[in-house]
Scaffold this motif. Structure first.
Motif, PDB file in Angstrom:
ATOM      1  N   TYR A  28      33.405 -12.768  -3.932  1.00  0.00           N
ATOM      2  CA  TYR A  28      33.026 -13.900  -4.777  1.00  0.00           C
ATOM      3  C   TYR A  28      31.676 -14.483  -4.345  1.00  0.00           C
ATOM      4  N   ILE A 328      40.696 -20.241  -3.026  1.00  0.00           N
ATOM      5  CA  ILE A 328      40.576 -19.747  -4.394  1.00  0.00           C
ATOM      6  C   ILE A 328      41.657 -20.413  -5.243  1.00  0.00           C
ATOM      7  N   GLY A 330      43.254 -20.425  -9.277  1.00  0.00           N
ATOM      8  CA  GLY A 330      43.258 -19.635 -10.503  1.00  0.00           C
ATOM      9  C   GLY A 330      43.814 -20.383 -11.701  1.00  0.00           C
ATOM     10  N   ASP A 349      41.814 -14.465 -17.049  1.00  0.00           N
ATOM     11  CA  ASP A 349      42.097 -14.988 -15.712  1.00  0.00           C
ATOM     12  C   ASP A 349      40.794 -15.522 -15.121  1.00  0.00           C
ATOM     13  N   TYR A 351      38.949 -17.761 -12.014  1.00  0.00           N
ATOM     14  CA  TYR A 351      39.123 -18.198 -10.629  1.00  0.00           C
ATOM     15  C   TYR A 351      37.961 -19.084 -10.205  1.00  0.00           C
ATOM     16  N   SER A 353      36.399 -21.039  -6.722  1.00  0.00           N
ATOM     17  CA  SER A 353      36.458 -20.794  -5.284  1.00  0.00           C
ATOM     18  C   SER A 353      35.760 -21.909  -4.519  1.00  0.00           C
TER      19      SER A 353
END
Length: 457
Positions: A28, A328, A330, A349, A351, A353
């Motif tokens: 990420y 993280i 989600g 989906d 995410y 972070s």
């Protein structure tokens, strides 16, 4: 007009699957540095490939957690696994069920109620300090020790006199469930839980044992009228909504397990890394000791002292910046939307972070360095709200934020009244389960301070 989200380069056959599995945080972070604040990964072989979106800017995070929160739901694989492992409490419930649960639980997390837990936290911190006075060679592993401290504190608040019955069960079984959540949550093909594989049997046994001890204590409290104890289990049993509705025994258990996770692993991570960082930064450690001495003058810290310890709070926030317990977060989109000018499709989906955003060069001077002055009032005022979000935000912000900060501040004050710290382990490899974890020891050497007050017996 919204833009297409840039695709992160990956393997021709597997996309970014291996990178996301083996080095999620690094993947990420590198994606943000190379592609920007909104990115798209593809993971898995052709025909089974999943798409994952990463959003890293403070404005994008505010849209997801705040302004458009209703469109970003807790329906992805990780939350499904958490729900199936520890129940459908505040962390995972949604819609009317979440609103009902929040309304029922909120009274136990008011500032006044949380301040009432300060004595329990202090006693556990002093018991930890007493143990450290006898540590061979003065060596303690702050990762293990802070996990034990936080576990004992939150278990005592939840279960009261039943702490010794519950704590060993929690200590042994929570890691099993956490490992399972991570492994299954990031795997494109998940074996049904009903299949009798060794992993499924191990997880099933851990869940049954954990549920059993909670159910037994809840049943005993209910049979006794839940009036003989004032622990949180008893208070949850007694709780009533405006129309007289109560939480079922299963719902009480679900809340207890969520509180166990949020009040144990997350606070333990923050404390362990705060201690390790201070052990490697003598000047910051000196400032903490000076503040503790000036404010407390040798007496134990209480809830009313926490706001008078601003540098300790800065240290804790900086530790949470560099090592956020939930690295993280989600969500899954309920409808097509736009975030930061990029189109995000329905069913995606997504995410966020904290690990990445807390290192974003647009928000932080020396993003990788330890600097508690990142959290002076002036510095906080100058930054976007969601440049720092270890407790989430918006309508689903963590209900236990005040408790976590109070618990950690009182613990640090008690320990720095008694000890000076020197780091022994320096490069700490990290791993992910339900929370960020140290994958090796985090040893420090503790030395009693001159004229430090003795830990209570």
């Amino acid at each position: 007009m919204s833009r297409q989200v840039p695709l992160v380069d990956g393997h021709p056959l597997l996309g970014s699957l291996n990178e996301l599995r083996t080095d999620t945080l690094g993947a990420y972070l590198r994606a943000q540095r190379s592609y920007g604040d909104v990115v798209r990964f593809e993971a898995g072989p052709p025909g089974m490939r999943a798409e994952v979106y990463g959003i890293f800017s403070a404005t994008g995070i505010q849209q997801v957690l705040g302004a458009q929160a209703a469109n970003f739901r807790k329906e992805n694989a990780v939350y499904t696994e958490i729900r199936e492992s520890i129940g459908n409490g505040l962390l995972t419930s949604q819609d009317e069920e979440y609103i009902f649960q929040r309304r029922m639980v909120q009274p136990f997390f008011t500032r006044r109620r949380v301040n009432g837990y300060a004595d329990t936290v202090r006693l556990e911190a002093e018991a930890t300090a007493k143990d450290w006075e006898a540590a061979p060679g003065g060596l303690v592993d702050v990762s293990t020790e802070m996990a034990e401290f936080a576990l004992r504190a939150v278990t005592r608040i939840l279960f009261g006199s039943d702490i010794d019955t519950a704590i060993d069960v929690v200590r042994r079984n929570f890691p099993v469930l956490g490992d399972s959540v991570l492994r299954r949550g990031v795997t494109p093909l998940r074996i049904p839980r009903s299949w009798p594989t060794p992993a499924n049997r191990r997880v099933g046994a851990a869940q049954r044992e954990l549920y059993a001890v909670c159910d037994r204590i809840i049943a005993e409290r209910t049979a006794a009228g839940a009036t003989s104890e004032q622990d949180m289990v008893s208070l949850l049993i007694q709780a009533r909504d405006e129309d007289g509705s109560a939480l079922s025994a299963e719902a009480v258990r679900d809340q207890v397990l969520v509180f166990m996770l949020a009040g144990h692993e997350t606070t333990a991570t923050a404390l362990a890394f705060a201690l390790h960082l201070l052990a490697t930064h003598p000047e910051a450690q000196r400032k903490v000791r000076d503040e503790v001495d000036a404010v407390l003058g040798g007496r134990a810290a209480g809830a009313d002292d926490v706001e008078s310890l601003p540098y300790i709070n800065q240290v804790l926030k900086e530790a949470m910046r560099l090592y956020p317990s939930v690295a993280i977060m989600g969500r899954r989109t309920a409808a097509e939307t736009e975030v930061d000018g990029f189109r995000i499709p329905e069913g995606a989906d997504v995410y966020l972070s904290p690990w990445v955003t807390h290192r974003h060069p647009d928000y932080w001077a020396d993003p990788e360095g330890f600097d508690p002055d990142h959290f002076t009032p002036e510095a906080e005022e100058a930054r976007p709200r969601y440049a720092w979000f270890p407790f989430g935000g918006g309508p689903r912000a963590c209900i236990g934020q005040h408790f976590s900060m109070l618990e950690a501040a009182i613990a640090l004050a008690a320990l720095f009244q008694r000890f000076e710290f020197t780091a022994v382990d320096h490069d700490i490899p990290l791993g992910l389960a339900m929370t960020l974890q140290a994958n090796s020891s985090m040893r420090v050497r503790v030395a009693p301070r001159e004229q430090a007050p003795k830990a209570a017996a």
